[in-house]
Structures are given as structure tokens and as C-alpha cells.
Design an enzyme around this catalytic site. Structure first.
Site, PDB file in Angstrom:
ATOM      1  CG  ASP A 216     -31.234   1.301   3.230  1.00 55.68           C
ATOM      2  OD1 ASP A 216     -30.765   0.961   4.333  1.00 55.68           O
ATOM      3  OD2 ASP A 216     -30.578   1.275   2.170  1.00 55.68           O
TER       4      ASP A 216
ATOM      5  CG  ASP B 190     -25.244   3.391   4.048  1.00 56.96           C
ATOM      6  OD1 ASP B 190     -24.266   4.140   3.987  1.00 56.96           O
ATOM      7  OD2 ASP B 190     -25.683   2.922   5.121  1.00 56.96           O
TER       8      ASP B 190
END
Length: 219
Positions: A12, A14
Site C-alpha cells: 500500500d 499511504d
């Protein structure tokens, strides 16, 4: 590194690969200032960062996307953020070494995020990672974003790796749900934002790490 199982690693963006909270929180506070409201401290906004505009506007204005004010606020928030994507954003400590070690071991790595491509691609370029990543899948790269597994499956295809031989690392429940649905081994990044609601230990990830370098022991 364990040669047997892992053939690719997906992250991922953020709260997992990069600490984007300072710039996202800064954009939210600029929006609050435009609305005549005082700034909120980083520790208040940080847990909401992985949820993007929805989470930050919810934290900053106390509204949900079904509120009539939401669309205009979200549009303005994203415009502000787009002008300052990578001012204070940095890779998490140790993540640079992790990526280098993956590359030295000839293990492809990529990013699967719900962030729109108009933000993902410039940010990856600013971080010097765009050319290094074997796959970059944004939220609008697939018909349905996470927790749907489509983005993770697409990334595995682009890396030419069987999803069962991939690890997906994320800091939100939807990351773990998406990774599981894609048939990947899942890792919770407990150094990330972690959102609100269910405790991360209850997400059902295969592994939990508290520092990026711990990922190397799982490969």
C-alpha cells in the site's frame, strides 16, 4: 532471505510505503483555514490519512460523503493537495533499505493504492520510485478499489508473479481483506496509520510488523 515462497512484494502507499500524513494533513488544514477554522494537530489527523479525502474531511469537518457540502470540500481538498504532494512526504525509516534488498534479490515489488493515478504517479516520481517499481496500480486503475482484490491481481500479473507467491503489506483493514481475497500472504504495517475501528491485531493478517526492516525476515 527464504527462497521458497515469496516471488514478489506489493505495498500500500499511504501509511505503508511512505509517510504521506504531513502533506495530506497540511492540505486539510489549509482547507480548514479557508473555511475560517483553526488547524488541527497532526496526531488528530494522522489516523485518518489512509482513508484519503473521505477520512480527512470527516475528521476535519465532521461530515460524511452523503453530506451536501462534501463534494465541494473534497474537490477543493484534492486541488490543494495536488499542488504540494511531496513537500514533507518521505519513505518510512528503513523502507528504502527494504526496497534495495528486494531489488538485489531480484524480487519485483510494486504498489497497489486506492489513491487516484493523478496523485500516485507524480508522488512516486517525486520519491524516485516510479522507474523502480515493477507495477503501480492506483485506485482508478481498476473498476473497483480495495478491499476488492482486482488491483492486487492486476499488479501480480504485471509483475508476472503468481498471487500465491506474493506478499501484500498494508496499514488498513481493507488492505488485509484485499490481500486475502487475492490469495496473497498479508502483512499488517503496524507502523502505519491503522485507521479507526477494529484493532489491527484482529484483522487476521498472516503477519504483523512494527518496522519496515522486519519484512525482510518474512521473505
Amino acid at each position: 532471505m527464504n527462497e521458497l515462497r515469496t516471488r514478489g512484494v506489493l505495498f500500500d502507499l499511504d501509511g505503508t510505503l511512505a509517510d504521506t500524513a504531513p502533506d495530506l494533513g497540511g492540505a486539510l488544514n489549509r482547507l480548514r483555514s479557508e473555511s475560517g477554522l483553526p488547524e488541527l494537530p497532526p496526531e488528530v489527523l494522522r489516523p485518518h490519512t489512509s482513508a484519503g479525502a473521505r477520512g480527512l474531511i470527516g475528521a476535519g469537518f465532521g461530515i460524511t460523503p452523503d453530506d451536501e457540502r462534501y463534494a465541494a470540500l473534497a474537490s477543493r481538498f484534492l486541488t490543494i493537495y495536488e499542488t504540494a504532494l511531496c513537500v514533507q512526504t518521505r519513505l518510512f525509516e528503513g523502507m528504502g533499505e527494504v526496497l534495495t534488498r528486494l531489488e538485489l534479490a531480484s524480487l519485483p515489488w510494486g504498489v497497489v493504492t486506492n489513491k487516484a493515478a493523478r496523485f500516485t504517479l507524480p508522488l512516486m516520481r517525486e520519491l524516485g520510485l516510479h522507474e523502480r517499481a515493477s507495477s503501480i496500480v492506483s485506485g482508478d486503475s481498476v473498476p473497483v478499489p480495495k478491499p476488492d482484490p482486482a488491483g492486487l491481481i492486476l499488479a501480480a500479473e504485471e509483475m508476472e508473479v503468481d498471487p500465491a507467491r506474493c506478499i501484500y503489506v498494508g496499514d488498513d483493514l481493507r488492505d488485509i481483506d484485499a490481500g486475502r481475497a487475492a490469495g496473497m500472504r498479508t502483512v499488517t504495517a503496524a507502523f502505519g496509520y491503522l485507521g479507526s475501528g477494529t484493532h489491527y491485531r484482529d484483522w487476521g493478517a498472516d503477519h504483523i510488523i512494527h518496522h519496515p526492516l522486519e519484512l525482510l525476515t518474512l521473505l
